[in-house]
Motif scaffolding. Structure first.
Motif, PDB file in Angstrom:
ATOM      1  N   UNK A 173       0.802  -1.281   0.264  1.00 43.30           N
ATOM      2  CA  UNK A 173       0.651  -0.214   0.131  1.00 43.30           C
ATOM      3  C   UNK A 173       1.284   1.305  -0.376  1.00 43.30           C
ATOM      4  N   UNK A 174       2.059   1.093   0.831  1.00 40.74           N
ATOM      5  CA  UNK A 174       2.951   2.590   0.641  1.00 40.74           C
ATOM      6  C   UNK A 174       3.950   2.928  -0.672  1.00 40.74           C
ATOM      7  N   UNK A 175       3.753   1.372  -1.527  1.00 45.43           N
ATOM      8  CA  UNK A 175       3.953   2.344  -3.173  1.00 45.43           C
ATOM      9  C   UNK A 175       5.754   1.653  -2.603  1.00 45.43           C
ATOM     10  N   UNK A 176       5.540   0.211  -1.729  1.00 45.64           N
ATOM     11  CA  UNK A 176       7.433  -0.331  -1.634  1.00 45.64           C
ATOM     12  C   UNK A 176       7.610  -0.731  -2.855  1.00 45.64           C
ATOM     13  N   UNK A 177       9.054  -1.337  -3.416  1.00 44.91           N
ATOM     14  CA  UNK A 177       9.541  -1.226  -4.816  1.00 44.91           C
ATOM     15  C   UNK A 177       9.705  -3.210  -5.369  1.00 44.91           C
ATOM     16  N   UNK A 178      10.392  -3.082  -3.954  1.00 53.65           N
ATOM     17  CA  UNK A 178      10.306  -4.580  -3.380  1.00 53.65           C
ATOM     18  C   UNK A 178      10.245  -4.722  -1.717  1.00 53.65           C
ATOM     19  N   UNK A 179       9.568  -6.342  -1.852  1.00 47.24           N
ATOM     20  CA  UNK A 179       9.160  -6.356  -0.912  1.00 47.24           C
ATOM     21  C   UNK A 179       9.686  -8.450  -0.517  1.00 47.24           C
ATOM     22  N   UNK A 180      10.484  -8.837   0.277  1.00 44.10           N
ATOM     23  CA  UNK A 180      11.010  -9.781   0.219  1.00 44.10           C
ATOM     24  C   UNK A 180      10.295 -10.498   1.663  1.00 44.10           C
ATOM     25  N   UNK A 181       9.957 -12.111   1.721  1.00 40.63           N
ATOM     26  CA  UNK A 181       9.164 -12.410   2.576  1.00 40.63           C
ATOM     27  C   UNK A 181      10.171 -13.405   2.789  1.00 40.63           C
ATOM     28  N   UNK A 182      10.765 -13.780   4.484  1.00 43.02           N
ATOM     29  CA  UNK A 182      11.550 -14.991   4.646  1.00 43.02           C
ATOM     30  C   UNK A 182      10.637 -15.947   5.524  1.00 43.02           C
ATOM     31  N   UNK A 183      10.723 -17.538   5.739  1.00 49.25           N
ATOM     32  CA  UNK A 183      10.153 -17.947   6.184  1.00 49.25           C
ATOM     33  C   UNK A 183      10.440 -19.065   6.305  1.00 49.25           C
ATOM     34  N   UNK A 184      10.730 -20.435   6.995  1.00 48.51           N
ATOM     35  CA  UNK A 184      11.449 -21.301   6.490  1.00 48.51           C
ATOM     36  C   UNK A 184       9.826 -22.520   6.342  1.00 48.51           C
ATOM     37  N   UNK A 185       8.963 -21.454   6.157  1.00 43.02           N
ATOM     38  CA  UNK A 185       8.106 -22.416   5.766  1.00 43.02           C
ATOM     39  C   UNK A 185       7.718 -22.697   4.407  1.00 43.02           C
ATOM     40  N   UNK A 186       8.716 -23.168   3.658  1.00 39.58           N
ATOM     41  CA  UNK A 186       7.792 -22.859   2.325  1.00 39.58           C
ATOM     42  C   UNK A 186       6.204 -22.637   1.623  1.00 39.58           C
ATOM     43  N   UNK A 187       5.460 -23.571   2.071  1.00 44.31           N
ATOM     44  CA  UNK A 187       4.176 -23.075   2.026  1.00 44.31           C
ATOM     45  C   UNK A 187       3.275 -21.533   2.209  1.00 44.31           C
ATOM     46  N   UNK A 188       4.223 -21.183   2.508  1.00 44.29           N
ATOM     47  CA  UNK A 188       3.492 -19.661   2.968  1.00 44.29           C
ATOM     48  C   UNK A 188       4.028 -18.660   1.653  1.00 44.29           C
ATOM     49  N   UNK A 189       4.585 -19.060   1.182  1.00 40.97           N
ATOM     50  CA  UNK A 189       4.992 -18.499   0.025  1.00 40.97           C
ATOM     51  C   UNK A 189       4.194 -17.888  -1.367  1.00 40.97           C
ATOM     52  N   UNK A 208      12.078 -15.768  -0.198  1.00 42.15           N
ATOM     53  CA  UNK A 208      13.250 -17.365   0.581  1.00 42.15           C
ATOM     54  C   UNK A 208      12.985 -17.533   2.275  1.00 42.15           C
ATOM     55  N   UNK A 209      13.800 -19.134   1.752  1.00 43.81           N
ATOM     56  CA  UNK A 209      14.091 -19.468   3.115  1.00 43.81           C
ATOM     57  C   UNK A 209      15.507 -20.183   3.952  1.00 43.81           C
ATOM     58  N   UNK A 210      15.579 -19.029   4.369  1.00 46.07           N
ATOM     59  CA  UNK A 210      17.398 -19.999   5.243  1.00 46.07           C
ATOM     60  C   UNK A 210      17.338 -20.717   5.200  1.00 46.07           C
ATOM     61  N   UNK A 211      16.588 -22.033   5.693  1.00 39.09           N
ATOM     62  CA  UNK A 211      17.180 -23.293   5.460  1.00 39.09           C
ATOM     63  C   UNK A 211      18.360 -23.606   3.860  1.00 39.09           C
ATOM     64  N   UNK A 212      17.638 -22.670   2.711  1.00 40.71           N
ATOM     65  CA  UNK A 212      18.831 -22.776   1.485  1.00 40.71           C
ATOM     66  C   UNK A 212      19.753 -22.275   1.715  1.00 40.71           C
ATOM     67  N   UNK A 213      20.817 -21.633   2.419  1.00 36.71           N
ATOM     68  CA  UNK A 213      21.258 -20.999   1.965  1.00 36.71           C
ATOM     69  C   UNK A 213      22.771 -21.707   3.080  1.00 36.71           C
ATOM     70  N   UNK A 214      23.788 -21.278   3.506  1.00 33.60           N
ATOM     71  CA  UNK A 214      25.090 -21.815   4.211  1.00 33.60           C
ATOM     72  C   UNK A 214      25.232 -20.682   4.443  1.00 33.60           C
ATOM     73  N   UNK A 215      24.839 -19.352   4.680  1.00 34.42           N
ATOM     74  CA  UNK A 215      25.197 -18.417   4.518  1.00 34.42           C
ATOM     75  C   UNK A 215      24.203 -17.261   5.739  1.00 34.42           C
TER      76      UNK A 215
END
Length: 376
Positions: free
Chosen positions: A215-231, A243-250
């Motif tokens: 609503x505020x007009x953000x151009x990029x909105x990144x959602x983070x969760x370990x449950x990919x069913x929510x994507x 993105x899921x933290x479980x998909x990265x080693x860093x």
């Protein structure tokens, strides 16, 4: 109504002690006293905060207790000197009161009423007595709302009158989840057009933050969760990336910095975990980023981080129920909903009869529901 001034027997979900799922019981609900209102609850959502009480992680609770705080209903009767509502009015209980008299309520920059649970217990009504009994025992209130009861009593500071045409099974979410998340983006962070945002946790509150950022007009909105069913739902509501933290080693904060350059303009933590709060802060933009803490950690938690994270220009702020003064804000939010300016309906993943409240808690704990609404 015919029940005015009388004790009402009805269904309610009682938590007898910490560690128990609420059990449906017959309770007695006393009439409202001076400056109090008795409400017939029509629909109530199950929030993570209710589960915190069930497992014993919410501070200052007395058991047995009737929880629930995200609801909508109809005024059944009013006590002496009540002027803000009348029997038959549609209303939303306020889990944070607005007394209109304390220093916080009189401060336009604050919504943390000094009569709320942050400052004093709300286990009993303001006169230090309960309106609930079950099996001959006193049952305690929760946040002066206790909406897991077909009838409940609250002081007039804890109620807002809404549009008579509002669908109560939908607008009940304005009592907590939607308002908390949406307001965190609109009021607390004041997200700007063209900005980048990251939301840690894609439950009901996190998804509401996404709606606020969009609503505020953000151009990029990144959602983070370990449950990919929510994507899928997150992207439906406005997320551009998930993105899921479980998909990265860093560490996830380094991933976000690499995705955006110096970090996101606004990061939001909507889980209530200390580790993700620090990650959210570290993922905000070096020199100018803002991190907003929205999720409520368990009682006794302590936040520790390298002070250079904020000495280098980042801001760390908290958002308390979306920074709304709810008694004033809810009627307008509901009006915006009726005019199709906002749509929290997408957050309702399950609707169950009240008797299936235990199933609703199981869905919440398993991460299978966004918001489960119970209807009487």
């Amino acid at each position: 109504m015919a029940t005015a001034g009388k004790v009402i027997k009805c269904r309610a979900a009682v938590i007898w002690e910490a560690g128990q799922i609420p059990s449906v019981e017959e309770v007695e609900v006393a009439p409202p006293r001076t400056h109090e209102i008795r409400v017939k609850i029509v629909a109530t959502g199950i929030c993570r905060t209710d589960d915190h009480v069930a497992v014993g992680l919410f501070p200052g609770i007395s058991y047995p207790v009737i929880v629930g705080h995200e609801a909508a209903g109809i005024v059944e009767s009013v006590g002496p000197e009540v002027t803000c509502v009348k029997p038959g009015d549609k209303v939303i209980p306020l889990c944070v009161p607005q007394c209109g008299e304390c220093a916080s309520c009189l401060n336009p920059k604050s919504n943390c009423c000094l009569k709320g649970h942050v400052c004093q217990p709300q286990n009993l009504m303001p006169d230090k007595t309960s309106r609930f009994t079950c099996r001959g025992k006193q049952v305690y209130h929760f946040l002066w709302t206790s909406t897991f009861s077909e009838y409940t009593v609250m002081p007039e500071a804890s109620i807002a009158k809404i549009d008579d045409a509002a669908p109560l099974e939908k607008v009940c979410l304005f009592g907590c989840g939607f308002s908390t998340g949406y307001g965190a983006a609109i009021n607390s962070a004041k997200v700007e057009p063209g900005s980048t945002c990251a939301i840690f946790g894609l439950g009901g509150v996190g998804l509401s933050i996404i709606m606020g950022c969009k609503t505020a007009g953000a151009s990029r909105i990144i959602g983070i969760d370990i449950n990919k069913d929510k994507f899928a739902k997150a992207k439906e509501l406005g997320a551009t990336d998930c993105i899921s933290p479980n998909d990265f080693t860093k560490p996830i904060e380094k991933v976000l910095v690499e995705m955006t350059g110096l970090g996101v303009d606004y990061s939001f933590e909507a889980i209530g975990r200390i580790d993700t709060e620090v990650a959210a802060l570290a993922s905000s933009r070096l020199g100018s980023g803002t991190c907003v803490l929205v999720g409520e950690p368990p009682s006794g938690s302590q936040l520790t981080f390298d002070p250079r994270l904020i000495l280098t220009g980042r801001k760390l702020i908290g958002s308390f129920l979306g920074d709304w003064k709810l008694k004033e804000a809810l009627p307008k939010l509901v009006s915006d909903y009726m005019n199709r300016c906002i749509n929290p309906d997408a957050l309702i993943s399950h609707t169950l009869p009240f008797e299936k409240i235990a199933e609703g808690f199981e869905l919440l704990r398993a991460g299978k529901s966004i918001r489960c609404v119970l209807v009487f």
